[in-house]
Scaffold this motif. Structure first.
Motif, PDB file in Angstrom:
ATOM      1  N   LEU A 174       5.471   4.335   5.490  1.00 56.44           N
ATOM      2  CA  LEU A 174       4.448   3.372   5.088  1.00 56.44           C
ATOM      3  C   LEU A 174       3.078   3.704   5.669  1.00 56.44           C
ATOM      4  N   GLY A 175       3.042   4.162   6.911  1.00 61.06           N
ATOM      5  CA  GLY A 175       1.762   4.520   7.504  1.00 61.06           C
ATOM      6  C   GLY A 175       1.107   5.681   6.776  1.00 61.06           C
ATOM      7  N   THR A 176       1.919   6.668   6.397  1.00 57.93           N
ATOM      8  CA  THR A 176       1.399   7.813   5.653  1.00 57.93           C
ATOM      9  C   THR A 176       0.893   7.379   4.287  1.00 57.93           C
ATOM     10  N   LEU A 177       1.646   6.499   3.613  1.00 58.07           N
ATOM     11  CA  LEU A 177       1.213   5.992   2.311  1.00 58.07           C
ATOM     12  C   LEU A 177      -0.093   5.209   2.437  1.00 58.07           C
ATOM     13  N   ASP A 178      -0.223   4.426   3.499  1.00 61.34           N
ATOM     14  CA  ASP A 178      -1.451   3.673   3.735  1.00 61.34           C
ATOM     15  C   ASP A 178      -2.639   4.621   3.857  1.00 61.34           C
ATOM     16  N   GLU A 179      -2.478   5.668   4.656  1.00 64.31           N
ATOM     17  CA  GLU A 179      -3.560   6.638   4.849  1.00 64.31           C
ATOM     18  C   GLU A 179      -3.861   7.398   3.565  1.00 64.31           C
ATOM     19  N   LEU A 180      -2.817   7.754   2.808  1.00 65.71           N
ATOM     20  CA  LEU A 180      -3.004   8.469   1.549  1.00 65.71           C
ATOM     21  C   LEU A 180      -3.789   7.638   0.547  1.00 65.71           C
ATOM     22  N   PHE A 181      -3.370   6.401   0.324  1.00 69.82           N
ATOM     23  CA  PHE A 181      -4.042   5.578  -0.682  1.00 69.82           C
ATOM     24  C   PHE A 181      -5.432   5.140  -0.231  1.00 69.82           C
ATOM     25  N   GLU A 182      -5.645   5.013   1.065  1.00 67.21           N
ATOM     26  CA  GLU A 182      -7.007   4.771   1.557  1.00 67.21           C
ATOM     27  C   GLU A 182      -7.916   5.931   1.162  1.00 67.21           C
ATOM     28  N   ALA A 183      -7.434   7.162   1.386  1.00 65.92           N
ATOM     29  CA  ALA A 183      -8.231   8.347   1.046  1.00 65.92           C
ATOM     30  C   ALA A 183      -8.466   8.435  -0.455  1.00 65.92           C
ATOM     31  N   LEU A 184      -7.422   8.217  -1.239  1.00 65.88           N
ATOM     32  CA  LEU A 184      -7.556   8.277  -2.693  1.00 65.88           C
ATOM     33  C   LEU A 184      -8.556   7.245  -3.207  1.00 65.88           C
ATOM     34  N   THR A 185      -8.500   6.033  -2.647  1.00 64.93           N
ATOM     35  CA  THR A 185      -9.418   4.974  -3.079  1.00 64.93           C
ATOM     36  C   THR A 185     -10.857   5.314  -2.736  1.00 64.93           C
ATOM     37  N   LEU A 186     -11.077   5.856  -1.542  1.00 60.00           N
ATOM     38  CA  LEU A 186     -12.437   6.217  -1.139  1.00 60.00           C
ATOM     39  C   LEU A 186     -13.016   7.315  -2.023  1.00 60.00           C
ATOM     40  N   VAL A 187     -12.170   8.275  -2.391  1.00 62.32           N
ATOM     41  CA  VAL A 187     -12.640   9.352  -3.270  1.00 62.32           C
ATOM     42  C   VAL A 187     -12.862   8.820  -4.685  1.00 62.32           C
ATOM     43  N   GLN A 188     -11.907   8.026  -5.195  1.00 61.40           N
ATOM     44  CA  GLN A 188     -12.021   7.491  -6.552  1.00 61.40           C
ATOM     45  C   GLN A 188     -13.269   6.639  -6.730  1.00 61.40           C
ATOM     46  N   THR A 189     -13.578   5.822  -5.724  1.00 60.28           N
ATOM     47  CA  THR A 189     -14.722   4.914  -5.807  1.00 60.28           C
ATOM     48  C   THR A 189     -16.017   5.559  -5.329  1.00 60.28           C
ATOM     49  N   ARG A 190     -15.936   6.844  -4.971  1.00 59.90           N
ATOM     50  CA  ARG A 190     -17.094   7.615  -4.505  1.00 59.90           C
ATOM     51  C   ARG A 190     -17.748   7.024  -3.268  1.00 59.90           C
ATOM     52  N   LYS A 191     -16.933   6.396  -2.447  1.00 56.88           N
ATOM     53  CA  LYS A 191     -17.416   5.951  -1.148  1.00 56.88           C
ATOM     54  C   LYS A 191     -17.548   7.127  -0.189  1.00 56.88           C
ATOM     55  N   VAL A 192     -16.853   8.202  -0.485  1.00 52.88           N
ATOM     56  CA  VAL A 192     -17.006   9.443   0.265  1.00 52.88           C
ATOM     57  C   VAL A 192     -17.199  10.568  -0.736  1.00 52.88           C
ATOM     58  N   THR A 193     -17.841  11.637  -0.291  1.00 53.18           N
ATOM     59  CA  THR A 193     -17.965  12.818  -1.132  1.00 53.18           C
ATOM     60  C   THR A 193     -16.566  13.363  -1.393  1.00 53.18           C
ATOM     61  N   ARG A 194     -16.328  13.779  -2.604  1.00 49.50           N
ATOM     62  CA  ARG A 194     -15.000  14.261  -2.965  1.00 49.50           C
ATOM     63  C   ARG A 194     -14.545  15.371  -2.031  1.00 49.50           C
ATOM     64  N   PHE A 195     -13.320  15.256  -1.558  1.00 46.05           N
ATOM     65  CA  PHE A 195     -12.740  16.328  -0.767  1.00 46.05           C
ATOM     66  C   PHE A 195     -11.265  16.438  -1.125  1.00 46.05           C
ATOM     67  N   PRO A 196     -10.644  17.593  -0.866  1.00 47.14           N
ATOM     68  CA  PRO A 196      -9.293  17.837  -1.351  1.00 47.14           C
ATOM     69  C   PRO A 196      -8.229  17.016  -0.622  1.00 47.14           C
ATOM     70  N   ILE A 197      -7.273  16.559  -1.391  1.00 49.66           N
ATOM     71  CA  ILE A 197      -6.092  15.872  -0.859  1.00 49.66           C
ATOM     72  C   ILE A 197      -4.873  16.613  -1.387  1.00 49.66           C
TER      73      ILE A 197
END
Length: 251
Positions: A174-197
């Motif tokens: 669950l912790g890994t999933l939390d971190e993964l979806f946080e990163a995906l959401t930030l990239v999708q919403t362009r809150k961060v510059t796109r970087f590889p996942i």
């Protein structure tokens, strides 16, 4: 009778930029109230004091990591056994990232996190651990050479993202999933510059990817373009190539 030049008028008190007069004058001085050991202690549990703690965590985290240089955050399960193939893969990934010019950031715990830190440490690189206060926390693993412990998850996750140029996500819970979806959401919403996942382990992650495509996207909750936010890989060299290609660093 007039007050001596420069002295406060009777019934007037200045506390820094605050002026108090008449019934608003407080007894004693600011230093006296600070150094007085007597008095209630409930204030240490109030929200304003928590805000100060949160601020101090950001300051300490940013200060420790500000000169880190290019880094990749590696996520994965704390329950990965040391004698498993997944653990050995984590070691290889940590080592390969250092050889490609990156520091390695993990949650600092055991399992897959320890594996990536071990690989980074053995390769002579910077091995970072961002720990978290938990009731069952086992402490920072011995392969971390730069560690920061946090009370608050959101401060820790900010540091994971702020100082990483990409994520490699090993099989986790669950912790890994939390971190993964946080990163995906930030990239999708362009809150961060796109970087590889990079999701490492096709067998482990394919069910989740199928659900995203066949349920989430099929029901209009996401778009097909969102499948391009991450890569799937079973090969260490390929995963490192994906990271170095997108951030402009060549091994």
């Amino acid at each position: 009778m007039a007050s001596p030049e420069g002295a406060p008028a009777p019934g007037e008190q200045r506390l820094g930029r605050v002026l108090r007069r008449h019934d608003q004058v407080q007894a004693g001085t600011t230093d006296q109230r600070l150094l007085d050991s007597a008095g209630p202690s409930e204030w240490v549990h109030t929200d304003p004091w928590r805000v100060m703690r949160i601020q101090s965590e950001f300051v300490e985290g940013f200060g420790a990591l500000a000169e880190l240089g290019p880094a990749v955050s590696v996520f994965g399960s704390a329950r990965t056994p040391r004698d498993s193939k997944e653990y050995e893969t984590g070691v290889r990934i940590g080592r390969a990232l250092v050889e490609a010019g990156f520091a390695v950031i993990t949650g600092g715990g055991p399992g897959a996190m320890e594996a990536a830190n071990k690989g980074a440490h053995e390769a002579g690189g910077t091995s970072v651990g961002l720990g978290i206060e938990l009731p069952f926390e086992q402490g920072m693993n011995p392969y971390v050479n730069l560690g920061v412990d946090f009370r608050y998850f959101f401060v820790r996750k900010t540091c994971f993202v702020k100082y990483a140029r990409g994520f490699v996500v090993l099989p986790g819970g669950l912790g890994t999933l939390d971190e993964l979806f946080e990163a995906l959401t930030l990239v999708q919403t362009r809150k961060v510059t796109r970087f590889p996942i990079v999701l490492f382990g096709t067998d482990y992650w394919s069910g989740l990817v199928d659900w995203v495509r066949d349920t989430l996207i099929a029901q209009g909750k996401a778009s097909m373009h969102d499948l391009e936010l991450f890569h799937l890989s079973d090969d260490v060299d390929e995963a490192i190539t994906l990271v170095t290609k997108e951030v402009g660093i060549q091994p």
